[in-house]
Design a protein around this motif. Structure first.
Motif, PDB file in Angstrom:
ATOM      1  N   ARG A  73     -15.619  67.005  71.390  1.00  0.00           N
ATOM      2  CA  ARG A  73     -14.939  67.303  72.662  1.00  0.00           C
ATOM      3  C   ARG A  73     -13.483  67.658  72.403  1.00  0.00           C
ATOM      4  N   ASP A  74     -12.882  68.330  73.352  1.00  0.00           N
ATOM      5  CA  ASP A  74     -11.491  68.771  73.253  1.00  0.00           C
ATOM      6  C   ASP A  74     -10.586  67.712  73.890  1.00  0.00           C
ATOM      7  N   PHE A  75      -9.839  66.971  73.073  1.00  0.00           N
ATOM      8  CA  PHE A  75      -8.975  65.908  73.585  1.00  0.00           C
ATOM      9  C   PHE A  75      -7.513  66.311  73.620  1.00  0.00           C
ATOM     10  N   THR A  76      -7.242  67.603  73.583  1.00  0.00           N
ATOM     11  CA  THR A  76      -5.870  68.071  73.742  1.00  0.00           C
ATOM     12  C   THR A  76      -5.502  67.962  75.214  1.00  0.00           C
ATOM     13  N   PRO A  77      -4.199  67.980  75.548  1.00  0.00           N
ATOM     14  CA  PRO A  77      -3.825  67.909  76.964  1.00  0.00           C
ATOM     15  C   PRO A  77      -4.458  69.012  77.812  1.00  0.00           C
ATOM     16  N   SER A  78      -4.564  70.216  77.277  1.00  0.00           N
ATOM     17  CA  SER A  78      -5.181  71.295  78.061  1.00  0.00           C
ATOM     18  C   SER A  78      -6.690  71.060  78.223  1.00  0.00           C
ATOM     19  N   GLY A  79      -7.338  70.483  77.218  1.00  0.00           N
ATOM     20  CA  GLY A  79      -8.765  70.179  77.322  1.00  0.00           C
ATOM     21  C   GLY A  79      -9.040  69.097  78.348  1.00  0.00           C
ATOM     22  N   ILE A  80      -8.195  68.064  78.365  1.00  0.00           N
ATOM     23  CA  ILE A  80      -8.356  66.986  79.340  1.00  0.00           C
ATOM     24  C   ILE A  80      -8.078  67.496  80.746  1.00  0.00           C
ATOM     25  N   THR A  81      -7.049  68.329  80.889  1.00  0.00           N
ATOM     26  CA  THR A  81      -6.743  68.917  82.192  1.00  0.00           C
ATOM     27  C   THR A  81      -7.907  69.781  82.674  1.00  0.00           C
ATOM     28  N   GLY A  82      -8.485  70.569  81.772  1.00  0.00           N
ATOM     29  CA  GLY A  82      -9.635  71.398  82.136  1.00  0.00           C
ATOM     30  C   GLY A  82     -10.827  70.568  82.568  1.00  0.00           C
ATOM     31  N   ALA A  83     -11.052  69.431  81.906  1.00  0.00           N
ATOM     32  CA  ALA A  83     -12.162  68.556  82.273  1.00  0.00           C
ATOM     33  C   ALA A  83     -11.955  67.978  83.672  1.00  0.00           C
ATOM     34  N   PHE A  84     -10.723  67.572  83.993  1.00  0.00           N
ATOM     35  CA  PHE A  84     -10.439  67.061  85.333  1.00  0.00           C
ATOM     36  C   PHE A  84     -10.577  68.161  86.381  1.00  0.00           C
ATOM     37  N   GLY A  87     -14.265  68.731  87.015  1.00  0.00           N
ATOM     38  CA  GLY A  87     -14.795  67.627  87.809  1.00  0.00           C
ATOM     39  C   GLY A  87     -14.377  67.714  89.263  1.00  0.00           C
ATOM     40  N   TYR A  88     -13.108  68.068  89.486  1.00  0.00           N
ATOM     41  CA  TYR A  88     -12.616  68.181  90.861  1.00  0.00           C
ATOM     42  C   TYR A  88     -13.341  69.300  91.604  1.00  0.00           C
ATOM     43  N   TYR A  89     -13.459  70.472  90.978  1.00  0.00           N
ATOM     44  CA  TYR A  89     -14.106  71.597  91.648  1.00  0.00           C
ATOM     45  C   TYR A  89     -15.596  71.341  91.870  1.00  0.00           C
ATOM     46  N   ARG A  90     -16.221  70.637  90.932  1.00  0.00           N
ATOM     47  CA  ARG A  90     -17.631  70.292  91.118  1.00  0.00           C
ATOM     48  C   ARG A  90     -17.798  69.345  92.299  1.00  0.00           C
ATOM     49  N   LYS A  99     -21.455  73.515 104.489  1.00  0.00           N
ATOM     50  CA  LYS A  99     -21.591  73.874 105.904  1.00  0.00           C
ATOM     51  C   LYS A  99     -21.746  72.635 106.772  1.00  0.00           C
ATOM     52  N   LYS A 100     -22.661  71.756 106.381  1.00  0.00           N
ATOM     53  CA  LYS A 100     -22.876  70.531 107.159  1.00  0.00           C
ATOM     54  C   LYS A 100     -22.392  69.356 106.327  1.00  0.00           C
ATOM     55  N   GLY A 101     -21.135  69.088 106.385  1.00  0.00           N
ATOM     56  CA  GLY A 101     -20.559  68.002 105.607  1.00  0.00           C
ATOM     57  C   GLY A 101     -20.763  66.666 106.287  1.00  0.00           C
ATOM     58  N   SER A 102     -20.574  65.620 105.522  1.00  0.00           N
ATOM     59  CA  SER A 102     -20.661  64.269 106.073  1.00  0.00           C
ATOM     60  C   SER A 102     -19.510  63.451 105.502  1.00  0.00           C
ATOM     61  N   ILE A 103     -19.511  62.195 105.851  1.00  0.00           N
ATOM     62  CA  ILE A 103     -18.451  61.291 105.421  1.00  0.00           C
ATOM     63  C   ILE A 103     -18.689  60.794 103.994  1.00  0.00           C
ATOM     64  N   ALA A 104     -19.833  61.154 103.381  1.00  0.00           N
ATOM     65  CA  ALA A 104     -20.202  60.633 102.065  1.00  0.00           C
ATOM     66  C   ALA A 104     -19.175  60.984 100.992  1.00  0.00           C
ATOM     67  N   GLY A 105     -18.687  62.213 100.982  1.00  0.00           N
ATOM     68  CA  GLY A 105     -17.721  62.617  99.966  1.00  0.00           C
ATOM     69  C   GLY A 105     -16.425  61.840 100.053  1.00  0.00           C
ATOM     70  N   LEU A 106     -15.948  61.629 101.271  1.00  0.00           N
ATOM     71  CA  LEU A 106     -14.714  60.866 101.446  1.00  0.00           C
ATOM     72  C   LEU A 106     -14.930  59.386 101.147  1.00  0.00           C
ATOM     73  N   ASN A 107     -16.119  58.879 101.459  1.00  0.00           N
ATOM     74  CA  ASN A 107     -16.419  57.476 101.144  1.00  0.00           C
ATOM     75  C   ASN A 107     -16.393  57.231  99.643  1.00  0.00           C
ATOM     76  N   MET A 108     -16.836  58.198  98.851  1.00  0.00           N
ATOM     77  CA  MET A 108     -16.805  58.029  97.394  1.00  0.00           C
ATOM     78  C   MET A 108     -15.373  57.957  96.885  1.00  0.00           C
ATOM     79  N   VAL A 109     -14.508  58.792  97.429  1.00  0.00           N
ATOM     80  CA  VAL A 109     -13.103  58.751  97.027  1.00  0.00           C
ATOM     81  C   VAL A 109     -12.492  57.405  97.410  1.00  0.00           C
ATOM     82  N   LEU A 110     -12.777  56.928  98.602  1.00  0.00           N
ATOM     83  CA  LEU A 110     -12.254  55.646  99.048  1.00  0.00           C
ATOM     84  C   LEU A 110     -12.781  54.502  98.178  1.00  0.00           C
ATOM     85  N   ALA A 111     -14.062  54.521  97.840  1.00  0.00           N
ATOM     86  CA  ALA A 111     -14.634  53.473  96.987  1.00  0.00           C
ATOM     87  C   ALA A 111     -14.017  53.510  95.594  1.00  0.00           C
TER      88      ALA A 111
END
Length: 134
Positions: A73-84, A87-90, A99-111
């Motif tokens: 794996r790429d553990f350089t700062p740019s590699g770690i930034t790319g991994a984050f 993950g964020y975009y995914r 289209k039909k969102g729910s509260i599930a995504g926000l609940n995961m962030v809160l948890a």
């Protein structure tokens, strides 16, 4: 039907659960089908290319290959930034940008926030427990 010749370097393996471990009676469905003949058609086979270890996803890595996979794996700062970023975009495209969102995504962030803050403050919370004998 024209067939595309595969390069000699291309190797194919059967995906788990493809049914190749079960015998299938009957004549071959097609001469282009590799290995044992499937029950119905060759198109029912789920084939996947045997990827180099560096290109495999974590869920496809075997336990014996895990240490060498981690070291690739790429553990350089740019590699770690790319991994984050990946993950964020995914996460964003799976739970927020729908289209039909729910509260599930926000609940995961809160948890995740609650769990992270508990882990950070565990050292202080450990001393404030009520104990029977002290």
């Amino acid at each position: 039907m024209a067939s595309v010749a595969a390069s000699p370097a291309a190797r194919w393996t059967l995906a788990p659960g493809s049914g190749a471990d079960r015998p299938s009676p009957g004549p071959p469905a097609s001469s282009s089908c590799p290995g044992p003949v499937p029950r119905r058609r060759c198109s029912g086979w789920r084939l996947r290319a045997a990827l180099p270890l560096k290109e495999k996803k974590l869920m496809d890595v075997k336990l014996a290959e895990l240490p060498s996979w981690i070291l690739m794996r790429d553990f350089t700062p740019s590699g770690i930034t790319g991994a984050f970023q990946r993950g964020y975009y995914r996460y964003y495209n799976k739970y927020i940008n729908v289209k039909k969102g729910s509260i599930a995504g926000l609940n995961m962030v809160l948890a995740a926030y609650v769990l992270f803050s508990y882990c950070i403050s565990y050292k202080e919370l450990k001393h404030e427990r009520h104990r029977k004998y002290h």
